[in-house]
Design a protein around this motif. Structure first.
Motif: not given
Length: 129
Positions: A77-82, A85-86, A88, A126
């Protein structure tokens, strides 16, 4: 008083970990079979464990698994955007830990050591290390 100091009963810790893990499994779109296997539970136990009234005990291994998976979720959630993130964990990945397979499959197959390796991998991404 910090939350960690107020929560002392193993049953409370288990309930919080299971609730958070159930949210992660749902966010990632894991099947019942995948969520149970990742937590090292039978499917019937996982069905019972995700209900608020569950009073069963978790093993130390299971609690560590849930904690590491929640950490993986946080890193994603911190490293990727939606939506990445959901998704991956359930997308094929050519990274060195995965060899073209889905991270969720390597985590299930490799158990706690592989779950921790995925967590370390994401923390390094991250942190830039």
């Amino acid at each position: 008083m910090p939350v960690a100091q107020r929560i002392r009963e193993p049953a409370q810790i288990n309930a919080i970990a299971l609730k958070a893990y159930a949210r992660v499994a749902e966010a990632w779109g894991l099947s019942l079979k995948e969520a149970a296997a990742l937590a090292d539970m039978s499917e019937s136990t996982w069905k019972r464990a995700r209900k608020p009234e569950f009073t069963g005990e978790l093993t130390k291994d299971q609690l560590l698994r849930l904690s590491a998976v929640i950490g993986i979720y946080k890193s994603l959630e911190l490293y990727f955007s939606d939506p990445l993130a959901r998704t991956w964990m359930t997308r094929p990945n050519t990274g060195p830990l995965f060899g073209g397979t889905r991270p969720i499959d390597t985590a299930i197959d490799g158990g706690l050591p592989q779950i921790l390796a995925v967590r370390t991998y994401l923390d390094a991404l991250r942190g830039g290390a």
